[in-house]
Motif scaffolding. Structure first.
Motif, short mmCIF file in Angstrom:
data_model
loop_
_atom_site.label_atom_id
_atom_site.label_comp_id
_atom_site.label_asym_id
_atom_site.label_seq_id
_atom_site.Cartn_x
_atom_site.Cartn_y
_atom_site.Cartn_z
N VAL A 1 0.86 -1.19 0.00
CA VAL A 1 0.00 0.00 0.00
C VAL A 1 0.89 1.23 0.00
O VAL A 1 1.72 1.41 0.90
CB VAL A 1 -0.91 0.03 1.24
N ARG A 2 0.74 2.05 -0.99
CA ARG A 2 1.53 3.28 -1.06
C ARG A 2 0.67 4.54 -1.04
O ARG A 2 1.17 5.63 -0.81
CB ARG A 2 2.39 3.28 -2.34
N LYS A 3 -0.63 4.37 -1.27
CA LYS A 3 -1.50 5.54 -1.38
C LYS A 3 -2.81 5.25 -0.68
O LYS A 3 -3.37 4.16 -0.78
CB LYS A 3 -1.77 5.86 -2.86
N VAL A 4 -3.30 6.22 0.08
CA VAL A 4 -4.59 6.11 0.74
C VAL A 4 -5.40 7.37 0.46
O VAL A 4 -4.86 8.39 0.02
CB VAL A 4 -4.43 5.92 2.28
N TYR A 5 -6.70 7.29 0.71
CA TYR A 5 -7.61 8.38 0.41
C TYR A 5 -7.60 9.37 1.57
O TYR A 5 -7.84 9.00 2.72
CB TYR A 5 -9.02 7.82 0.21
N GLN A 6 -7.32 10.64 1.27
CA GLN A 6 -7.16 11.64 2.33
C GLN A 6 -8.19 12.76 2.28
O GLN A 6 -8.07 13.74 2.99
CB GLN A 6 -5.75 12.24 2.27
N LYS A 7 -9.21 12.63 1.43
CA LYS A 7 -10.23 13.68 1.36
C LYS A 7 -11.25 13.49 2.47
O LYS A 7 -11.41 12.39 3.02
CB LYS A 7 -10.92 13.65 0.00
N SER A 8 -11.97 14.55 2.79
CA SER A 8 -12.94 14.50 3.88
C SER A 8 -14.12 15.39 3.56
O SER A 8 -14.03 16.28 2.70
CB SER A 8 -12.28 14.95 5.19
N PRO A 9 -15.26 15.20 4.23
CA PRO A 9 -16.39 16.10 4.06
C PRO A 9 -16.12 17.46 4.71
O PRO A 9 -15.21 17.60 5.53
CB PRO A 9 -17.55 15.37 4.74
N ILE A 10 -16.92 18.42 4.33
CA ILE A 10 -16.87 19.76 4.93
C ILE A 10 -17.85 19.80 6.10
O ILE A 10 -18.97 19.30 6.01
CB ILE A 10 -17.26 20.83 3.90
N ALA A 11 -17.41 20.37 7.20
CA ALA A 11 -18.28 20.60 8.35
C ALA A 11 -17.97 21.99 8.89
O ALA A 11 -16.80 22.34 9.09
CB ALA A 11 -18.08 19.55 9.42
N ASN A 12 -18.99 22.78 9.09
CA ASN A 12 -18.82 24.15 9.59
C ASN A 12 -17.87 24.97 8.71
O ASN A 12 -17.04 25.73 9.20
CB ASN A 12 -18.32 24.13 11.03
N GLY A 13 -17.97 24.75 7.41
CA GLY A 13 -17.23 25.58 6.46
C GLY A 13 -15.82 25.16 6.14
O GLY A 13 -15.15 25.78 5.31
N ARG A 14 -15.30 24.09 6.78
CA ARG A 14 -13.94 23.66 6.49
C ARG A 14 -13.85 22.14 6.40
O ARG A 14 -14.66 21.43 7.00
CB ARG A 14 -12.96 24.17 7.56
N ALA A 15 -12.89 21.67 5.61
CA ALA A 15 -12.71 20.23 5.47
C ALA A 15 -12.30 19.64 6.82
O ALA A 15 -11.43 20.16 7.51
CB ALA A 15 -11.64 19.94 4.42
N LEU A 16 -12.95 18.53 7.18
CA LEU A 16 -12.67 17.91 8.48
C LEU A 16 -11.23 17.42 8.58
O LEU A 16 -10.70 17.29 9.68
CB LEU A 16 -13.63 16.75 8.72
N ALA A 17 -10.60 17.16 7.45
CA ALA A 17 -9.20 16.73 7.47
C ALA A 17 -8.29 17.81 8.03
O ALA A 17 -7.16 17.53 8.43
CB ALA A 17 -8.75 16.35 6.07
N GLU A 18 -8.77 19.04 8.08
CA GLU A 18 -7.98 20.15 8.60
C GLU A 18 -8.15 20.31 10.10
O GLU A 18 -7.44 21.10 10.73
CB GLU A 18 -8.38 21.45 7.90
N THR A 19 -9.09 19.59 10.70
CA THR A 19 -9.35 19.72 12.13
C THR A 19 -8.54 18.70 12.93
O THR A 19 -8.07 17.69 12.39
CB THR A 19 -10.84 19.53 12.43
#
Length: 322
Positions: free
Chosen positions: A281-299
């Protein structure tokens, strides 16, 4: 448009949606119907409960597109056509055989069978191709989950029995904008946990091993004059299984026999010996939904969940009795 049950346009997870006559005609093309015979999980369908096809996934993605963007005809068409370039067993053999399913999808969209239907709806094949090339609510943006993967994560985890709530209930708390999937924080974190569960299954050692063994068997055939590249791209999973089972090469026959009838004989371990077939495995999915105006991956909470994906990046060796 009309809402009614139609077996061509149905799948079990979401409610029925209004459809155009041209949409049903697209679903009835040979390119889209072929998806009924491609497992969404690739070779993993042989060793897991996730056995739905890319057709059910496509119907699901289209339903989501119609639900959130009922008047966006290009998006609706793209949702129906986005997977038609996939190979037998999907991603397992794409890299070893030097294919690009995105390029195949674009070529098939411009084929006369599909192009004529799009033209009848005042849609241009080139516009659908261009839509699929760019970030969108369908494919997602750089950091934000799109409808294509939303359906995958909901459908895969539901089919594997790892979802506590019906997908139709989760959808009641989700909407989609031009940025991608948006929801409340609690539901967003729930979706991230589903992403983790899906990855834990389709990136598990056994499922990785089956895909790698299929790629090995098909590569052996390919390197010994196993057919034309164009013909292979349009085959189904069953077509390829039949070819592998009837191969004159004993290693090819041993691989497909083990996958189909004795997967317990597939040995997978951390890559150390250099004597087995390598996979990883070299790649995984890193996208996330938006909650309260920002991507949850940023929280902080989102990062903590998604960091678990990095732990799945491992190298393995696979072997079977020959």
């Amino acid at each position: 448009m009309k809402v009614e049950y139609d077996s061509v346009l149905s799948e079990p997870l979401y409610k029925e949606v209004e459809f155009y006559a041209w949409e049903k005609r697209l679903f009835q093309t040979s390119f889209v119907k072929r998806l009924k015979y491609l497992a969404h999980f690739g070779g993993g369908a042989f060793v897991s409960p996730v056995v739905h096809s890319r057709y059910e996934h496509t119907v699901g993605v289209w339903k989501l597109a119609a639900l959130y963007f009922p008047n966006h005809d290009v998006l609706r068409a793209a949702a129906i056509l986005h997977d038609i370039g996939h190979l037998p067993f999907s991603h397992a053999v794409e890299k070893p055989l030097d294919y690009n399913h995105h390029a195949l999808t674009e070529a098939y969209i411009q084929d006369g069978e599909i192009a004529s239907i799009l033209h009848s709806a005042n849609l241009q094949p080139e516009d659908v191709v261009q839509y699929l090339r760019q970030p969108s609510p369908l494919t997602g943006t750089r950091e934000v989950l799109g409808l294509d993967h939303l359906d995958s994560f909901l459908r895969d985890t539901y089919m594997s029995g790892r979802m506590e709530e019906l997908p139709s209930e989760v959808l009641k708390r989700i909407h989609c904008s031009d940025r991608g999937v948006e929801t409340d924080k609690q539901t967003g974190l729930q979706l991230l946990r589903l992403i983790i569960r899906d990855h834990e299954l389709f990136l598990s050692p056994l499922l990785l091993a089956v895909d790698r063994l299929l790629a090995e068997a098909i590569s052996i055939l390919w390197n010994n004059g196993g057919g034309s590249k164009e013909a292979f791209a349009k085959q189904t999973d069953a077509d390829v299984i039949a070819i592998l089972k009837s191969s004159q090469n004993p290693k090819v026959r041993a691989i497909i026999h083990t996958i189909l009838y004795h997967p317990e004989q597939i040995h997978v371990h951390q890559a150390t010996s250099e004597q087995g077939i390598r996979c990883g495995v070299r790649k995984v999915y890193q996208k996330s939904p938006i909650a309260n105006g920002r991507a949850l991956a940023e929280t902080v909470e989102g990062k903590a969940i998604l960091n678990r994906l990095e732990q799945l990046k491992k190298e393995y060796e696979v072997s079977i009795p020959l």
